[in-house]
Design an enzyme around this catalytic site. Structure first.
Site, PDB file in Angstrom:
ATOM      1  N   ARG A  12      37.923  42.164  43.216  1.00  0.00           N
ATOM      2  CA  ARG A  12      36.972  41.026  43.880  1.00  0.00           C
ATOM      3  C   ARG A  12      37.814  40.593  45.127  1.00  0.00           C
ATOM      4  O   ARG A  12      38.955  40.821  45.281  1.00  0.00           O
ATOM      5  CB  ARG A  12      37.045  39.905  42.725  1.00  0.00           C
ATOM      6  CG  ARG A  12      36.354  40.244  41.586  1.00  0.00           C
ATOM      7  CD  ARG A  12      35.937  39.152  40.592  1.00  0.00           C
ATOM      8  NE  ARG A  12      37.426  38.818  39.817  1.00  0.00           N
ATOM      9  CZ  ARG A  12      37.922  37.392  40.116  1.00  0.00           C
ATOM     10  NH1 ARG A  12      37.585  36.482  40.874  1.00  0.00           N
ATOM     11  NH2 ARG A  12      39.068  37.239  39.449  1.00  0.00           N
ATOM     12  N   VAL A  61      49.889  42.202  36.976  1.00  0.00           N
ATOM     13  CA  VAL A  61      50.997  42.344  37.635  1.00  0.00           C
ATOM     14  C   VAL A  61      52.149  41.140  37.229  1.00  0.00           C
ATOM     15  O   VAL A  61      53.197  41.423  37.829  1.00  0.00           O
ATOM     16  CB  VAL A  61      50.682  42.042  39.220  1.00  0.00           C
ATOM     17  CG1 VAL A  61      49.902  43.104  39.646  1.00  0.00           C
ATOM     18  CG2 VAL A  61      50.262  40.572  39.550  1.00  0.00           C
ATOM     19  N   ASN A  87      48.700  41.779  46.825  1.00  0.00           N
ATOM     20  CA  ASN A  87      47.470  40.733  46.758  1.00  0.00           C
ATOM     21  C   ASN A  87      47.062  39.935  45.733  1.00  0.00           C
ATOM     22  O   ASN A  87      46.871  38.730  45.843  1.00  0.00           O
ATOM     23  CB  ASN A  87      46.148  41.623  47.386  1.00  0.00           C
ATOM     24  CG  ASN A  87      44.901  40.566  47.231  1.00  0.00           C
ATOM     25  OD1 ASN A  87      44.858  39.547  48.123  1.00  0.00           O
ATOM     26  ND2 ASN A  87      44.296  40.740  46.378  1.00  0.00           N
ATOM     27  N   TYR A 160      52.052  26.704  42.784  1.00  0.00           N
ATOM     28  CA  TYR A 160      51.103  27.685  43.753  1.00  0.00           C
ATOM     29  C   TYR A 160      52.059  27.925  45.109  1.00  0.00           C
ATOM     30  O   TYR A 160      52.665  29.056  45.657  1.00  0.00           O
ATOM     31  CB  TYR A 160      49.894  27.450  44.078  1.00  0.00           C
ATOM     32  CG  TYR A 160      49.010  28.274  45.109  1.00  0.00           C
ATOM     33  CD1 TYR A 160      48.521  29.575  44.206  1.00  0.00           C
ATOM     34  CD2 TYR A 160      48.629  28.162  46.348  1.00  0.00           C
ATOM     35  CE1 TYR A 160      47.960  30.521  45.174  1.00  0.00           C
ATOM     36  CE2 TYR A 160      47.767  29.033  46.899  1.00  0.00           C
ATOM     37  CZ  TYR A 160      47.495  30.145  46.396  1.00  0.00           C
ATOM     38  OH  TYR A 160      46.775  30.908  47.006  1.00  0.00           O
ATOM     39  N   ILE A 193      39.723  31.113  52.627  1.00  0.00           N
ATOM     40  CA  ILE A 193      38.767  32.236  52.658  1.00  0.00           C
ATOM     41  C   ILE A 193      37.908  32.142  51.336  1.00  0.00           C
ATOM     42  O   ILE A 193      38.288  31.499  50.439  1.00  0.00           O
ATOM     43  CB  ILE A 193      39.808  33.559  52.343  1.00  0.00           C
ATOM     44  CG1 ILE A 193      41.057  33.527  53.245  1.00  0.00           C
ATOM     45  CG2 ILE A 193      38.876  34.751  52.440  1.00  0.00           C
ATOM     46  CD1 ILE A 193      40.621  33.680  54.710  1.00  0.00           C
TER      47      ILE A 193
END
Ligand code: NAP
Length: 256
Positions: A12, A61, A87, A160, A193
């Site tokens: 996605r 991951v 990513n 984050y 984004i």
């Protein structure tokens, strides 16, 4: 044989945009996801409709053994690995002030966004050195998708920001270590984004962008990041390593 890219979290969002741009540039792609198989199948069909081969590989991951398996399955399937794009990443499930946020979410975000990618990159780099020495791959490359959060302090999601700042150092460390093997390692810092990740804060950012948060007054799209990764993948920046490239509509600028 076409070059092969392993793009983590490519079912996605930004990862899918990267996969599609790379497929248009002639790369075969390993589509990785962790839970949403349907989205991964759609992404794989998108790669195939662009004339390239896609292989789907489920792996989390955050788990070192999954990251290793992902790299190994890529090489088993295609006999090569030309490009790793780190990513996959998550936002904290709950935004909490750094004066209150607990260690569970910190551990989850850091494991997914930093620790997992660190060891995945280590394993991929070792495999790339072997493939290069064998003459299978001429110039393997590594791209890291961090964020403007690598340098922008948001106290409601400290984990984050720390994970993304860590990815900047990951990039520089591997860039220095792999330079003798001619493996460029570069970082792309996406701005705001339009993906599922930003879906819950869409109205907030619509307003901020309209008010001039970014000199280029629009949302970034996954293909904006895909195009930047593809420029690196095609070798146009092979004398560049350890660089942090902003793809953010000018967010990083200070202006008057
Ligand atoms: P997204 O829309 O939430 O998509 C995330 C993708 O990563 C999905 O394919 C998801 O697969 C996969 N994924 C999540 N956790 C994973 C794990 N543990 N192992 C493997 N795959 C996993 O996110 P996005 O907006 O495209 O973000 C992609 C990357 O760009 C992230 O690193 C993010 O931090 C970074 N970024 C995003 C923005 C933005 O504004 N969107 C800005 C700067 C940086 P499943 O569907 O199976 O979970």
């Amino acid at each position: 044989m076409p070059p092969v890219a392993l793009v983590t979290g490519s079912s996605r969002g930004i990862g899918r945009g990267i996969a599609y741009c790379l497929a248009e540039a002639g790369y075969d792609i390993v589509i990785n996801y962790t839970s949403n198989r349907e989205a991964a199948e759609e992404a794989a069909r998108g790669v195939e409709s662009r004339g390239q081969t896609a292989k789907i590989c489920q792996a989390n991951v955050a788990r070192n053994e999954d990251g290793k398996r992902l790299v190994d399955q890529t090489i088993e399937a295609f006999d090569r690995l030309d490009l790793l794009v780190n990513n996959a990443g998550i936002a904290p499930r709950v935004r909490a002030d750094i004066l209150e946020a607990g260690p569970e979410i910190y551990d989850e975000v850091l494991a997914t966004n930093l620790k997992g990618p660190y060891f995945l990159t280590q394993h991929a780099a070792n495999q790339m050195i072997i493939l290069k020495d064998q003459g299978t791959v001429e110039t393997p490359r590594i791209v890291v998708i961090s964020s403007i959060s690598a340098y922008t302090a948001s106290p409601s999601r400290g984990e984050y920001c720390i994970s993304k700042a860590g990815l900047s150092m990951l990039t520089r460390l591997f860039a220095v270590r792999l330079a003798e093997h001619n493996i460029p390692v570069n970082e792309i810092q996406p701005g705001i984004i339009q993906t599922d990740m930003t879906g819950s804060v869409k109205e907030k950012y619509d307003k901020l962008i309209a008010e001039g948060l970014t000199p280029i007054q629009r949302w970034g799209q996954p293909q904006d990041i895909g195009k930047a990764v593809t420029a690196l993948a095609l070798g146009y920046f092979d004398f560049t390593t350890g660089a942090a490239i902003p793809v953010d509509g000018g967010f990083h600028l200070h202006w008057l």
